[in-house]
Design a protein around this motif. Sequence first.
Motif, mmCIF file in Angstrom:
data_model
loop_
_atom_site.group_PDB
_atom_site.id
_atom_site.type_symbol
_atom_site.label_atom_id
_atom_site.label_comp_id
_atom_site.label_asym_id
_atom_site.label_seq_id
_atom_site.Cartn_x
_atom_site.Cartn_y
_atom_site.Cartn_z
ATOM 1 N N UNK A 155 7.282 6.146 -14.130
ATOM 2 C CA UNK A 155 7.984 5.333 -13.127
ATOM 3 C C UNK A 155 7.459 3.899 -13.129
ATOM 4 N N UNK A 156 6.156 3.733 -13.279
ATOM 5 C CA UNK A 156 5.581 2.384 -13.332
ATOM 6 C C UNK A 156 6.026 1.640 -14.583
ATOM 7 N N UNK A 172 0.834 -1.197 0.000
ATOM 8 C CA UNK A 172 0.000 0.000 0.000
ATOM 9 C C UNK A 172 0.871 1.249 0.000
ATOM 10 N N UNK A 173 0.297 2.321 -0.469
ATOM 11 C CA UNK A 173 0.986 3.600 -0.464
ATOM 12 C C UNK A 173 -0.020 4.729 -0.330
ATOM 13 N N UNK A 174 0.466 5.874 0.096
ATOM 14 C CA UNK A 174 -0.368 7.073 0.188
ATOM 15 C C UNK A 174 0.425 8.259 -0.349
ATOM 16 N N UNK A 175 -0.288 9.321 -0.695
ATOM 17 C CA UNK A 175 0.444 10.522 -1.095
ATOM 18 C C UNK A 175 1.042 11.174 0.154
ATOM 19 N N UNK A 176 2.245 11.696 -0.024
ATOM 20 C CA UNK A 176 2.968 12.350 1.064
ATOM 21 C C UNK A 176 3.365 13.733 0.563
ATOM 22 N N UNK A 177 2.615 14.747 0.980
ATOM 23 C CA UNK A 177 2.874 16.109 0.508
ATOM 24 C C UNK A 177 4.011 16.743 1.295
ATOM 25 N N UNK A 178 4.492 17.853 0.740
ATOM 26 C CA UNK A 178 5.584 18.580 1.377
ATOM 27 C C UNK A 178 5.354 20.069 1.211
ATOM 28 N N UNK A 179 5.874 20.859 2.171
ATOM 29 C CA UNK A 179 5.755 22.315 2.092
ATOM 30 C C UNK A 179 6.376 22.830 0.792
ATOM 31 N N UNK A 180 7.408 22.159 0.318
ATOM 32 C CA UNK A 180 7.960 22.441 -1.003
ATOM 33 C C UNK A 180 7.216 21.529 -1.972
ATOM 34 N N UNK A 181 6.139 22.037 -2.559
ATOM 35 C CA UNK A 181 5.149 21.209 -3.252
ATOM 36 C C UNK A 181 5.748 20.194 -4.226
ATOM 37 N N UNK A 205 3.664 5.976 -6.455
ATOM 38 C CA UNK A 205 5.115 5.799 -6.342
ATOM 39 C C UNK A 205 5.511 5.355 -4.933
ATOM 40 N N UNK A 206 4.754 5.756 -3.925
ATOM 41 C CA UNK A 206 5.035 5.303 -2.560
ATOM 42 C C UNK A 206 4.843 3.790 -2.458
ATOM 43 N N UNK A 207 3.770 3.292 -3.064
ATOM 44 C CA UNK A 207 3.515 1.840 -3.044
ATOM 45 C C UNK A 207 4.596 1.095 -3.822
ATOM 46 N N UNK A 208 4.969 1.646 -4.966
ATOM 47 C CA UNK A 208 5.997 1.017 -5.789
ATOM 48 C C UNK A 208 7.332 0.959 -5.048
ATOM 49 N N UNK A 209 7.695 2.038 -4.397
ATOM 50 C CA UNK A 209 8.965 2.072 -3.666
ATOM 51 C C UNK A 209 8.966 1.051 -2.529
ATOM 52 N N UNK A 210 7.844 0.897 -1.855
ATOM 53 C CA UNK A 210 7.749 -0.080 -0.770
ATOM 54 C C UNK A 210 7.931 -1.491 -1.321
ATOM 55 N N UNK A 211 7.326 -1.756 -2.468
ATOM 56 C CA UNK A 211 7.430 -3.086 -3.078
ATOM 57 C C UNK A 211 8.865 -3.374 -3.522
ATOM 58 N N UNK A 212 9.487 -2.409 -4.164
ATOM 59 C CA UNK A 212 10.859 -2.602 -4.642
ATOM 60 C C UNK A 212 11.800 -2.799 -3.452
ATOM 61 N N UNK A 213 11.572 -2.045 -2.394
ATOM 62 C CA UNK A 213 12.417 -2.174 -1.206
ATOM 63 C C UNK A 213 12.297 -3.546 -0.565
ATOM 64 N N UNK A 214 11.159 -4.205 -0.786
ATOM 65 C CA UNK A 214 10.949 -5.553 -0.242
ATOM 66 C C UNK A 214 11.394 -6.636 -1.221
ATOM 67 N N UNK A 215 11.933 -6.225 -2.372
ATOM 68 C CA UNK A 215 12.480 -7.204 -3.299
ATOM 69 C C UNK A 215 11.587 -7.590 -4.466
ATOM 70 N N UNK A 216 10.509 -6.860 -4.690
ATOM 71 C CA UNK A 216 9.571 -7.191 -5.775
ATOM 72 C C UNK A 216 9.722 -6.210 -6.939
ATOM 73 N N UNK A 217 9.611 -6.750 -8.148
ATOM 74 C CA UNK A 217 9.752 -5.869 -9.314
ATOM 75 C C UNK A 217 8.854 -6.265 -10.485
ATOM 76 N N UNK A 218 7.937 -7.203 -10.258
ATOM 77 C CA UNK A 218 6.964 -7.579 -11.286
ATOM 78 C C UNK A 218 5.568 -7.392 -10.714
#
Length: 127
Positions: A92-93, A39-48, A56-69
């Motif tokens: 990115x996807x 799962x992922x959520x949007x993460x905003x920043x004061x510098x928009x 992309x948050x979900x994708x990064x979590x998956x890649x960090x856990x070793x998944x790429x398909x």
Amino acid sequence: MNDHELIRLAREALPFAYAPYSGYRVGAALLTVEGRIFQGVNVENASYGLTICAERAALAAAVAAGYSSFAVLAVASEGESEPLPCGACRQVLREFGSLRVVVAGKKEKILSFTLEDLLPYPFTFEK
Ligand SMILES: [Zn+2]
């Protein structure tokens, strides 16, 4: 895992979105070909411009856990319209090949696309 179940998991993440500037919360659930879900959520920043989308948050979590398909990406918002991935997320996807993208706003209606439909001509890097 059907589209409705995956959208439910994307909606489940919505309360964790960090969206103090836009108030537009987005949740994502990414299904790997092995059947794992990230799962992922949007993460905003004061510098928009530094804001990270839920996709992309979900994708990064998956890649960090070793998944790429990946098989399916579900994206949910609380808005009236369905939250289509932005251009940056589409690119990115595409780096990881093909998948189906399903999106839903607050209504029950779910739209389904292939990533190739959403980004038919991605940028590629060849030496
Ligand atoms: Zn995006």
